[in-house]
Design an enzyme around this catalytic site. Sequence first.
Site, short mmCIF file in Angstrom:
data_model
loop_
_atom_site.label_atom_id
_atom_site.label_comp_id
_atom_site.label_asym_id
_atom_site.label_seq_id
_atom_site.Cartn_x
_atom_site.Cartn_y
_atom_site.Cartn_z
N ALA A 81 0.66 -1.32 -0.09
CA ALA A 81 0.25 -0.01 0.01
C ALA A 81 0.81 1.28 0.07
O ALA A 81 0.71 2.21 -0.60
CB ALA A 81 -1.07 0.00 1.15
N TYR A 82 1.87 1.04 0.67
CA TYR A 82 2.81 2.34 0.87
C TYR A 82 3.60 2.54 -0.61
O TYR A 82 3.67 3.76 -1.04
CB TYR A 82 3.76 1.93 2.06
CG TYR A 82 4.71 3.40 2.17
CD1 TYR A 82 4.30 4.42 2.94
CD2 TYR A 82 6.02 3.33 1.52
CE1 TYR A 82 5.28 5.63 3.25
CE2 TYR A 82 6.99 4.64 2.09
CZ TYR A 82 6.46 5.43 2.54
OH TYR A 82 7.25 6.71 2.62
N SER A 83 4.02 1.44 -1.15
CA SER A 83 4.78 1.58 -2.47
C SER A 83 3.60 2.16 -3.44
O SER A 83 4.17 2.84 -4.25
CB SER A 83 5.18 0.27 -2.74
OG SER A 83 6.23 0.01 -1.81
#
Length: 249
Positions: free
Chosen positions: A155-157
């Site tokens: 999700a962060y990426s």
Amino acid sequence: MVDSTRFSGRVAVVTGGAAGIGLAIAQRIIAEGGKVAIWDRDPAAIETAKAGLGANAIGVALDVSDWPAVEAAAKTVADTFGQIDILVASAGITGPNTTTWTYPVEDWRKVIDINLNGVFYCDKAVVPYMLEKDYGRIVNIASIAGKEGNPNAPAYSASKAGVIGLTKSLGKELAKNKITVNCVTPAAVRTAIFDQMTQAHIDFMLSKIPMGRFGQIEEVAALVCWLASEECSFSTGGVFDVSGGRATY
């Protein structure tokens, strides 16, 4: 080197401005003659930050994933200072460290809401004020993870890759105006956000940095403040690395 007049007469909004990279950026903008509105979701942290920043800072408590709150906050800043010249969209979270197929759907939505939707909302809210004055500098904080993808951080990426794409799109849309839009892609910088990560993930990130150390918030602030200055007049839609040699493109 600090230039005490670089931001004279300028008003900046810094999201996530009560701590970490955001606070370092706010401190430097004020040290260089500007006024700052720090947006953060932690009211107590805002008050602490304001005490250190002095009379040229105001604070607005809000969640950047709440569009009506962001729109209202932008109006508050414009009403208070008469203008918004600079936006540094720094607010973000990491989410859990786990594989894509085991990643909780609720956490995915939360990370995307804050890291990507929140940047979109903040960009959207300030651009009309910049168009009114025919001047602006927008700096979105992305991440090297948005370029390379970190395992166990889907999700962060993905959110940070989205910030890069948004930056490029908005930069092209505003290229005929005196408004530049760029993003910064730091490698890991040791801040309180590390508390959201596993030690294994922290070790992985360090292993990828050729300089063999984490970045410092002052190093990121120095680059951001150049991008937020009048000197940055022919760079827009750009992606600027501060990665200790990790970036490969």
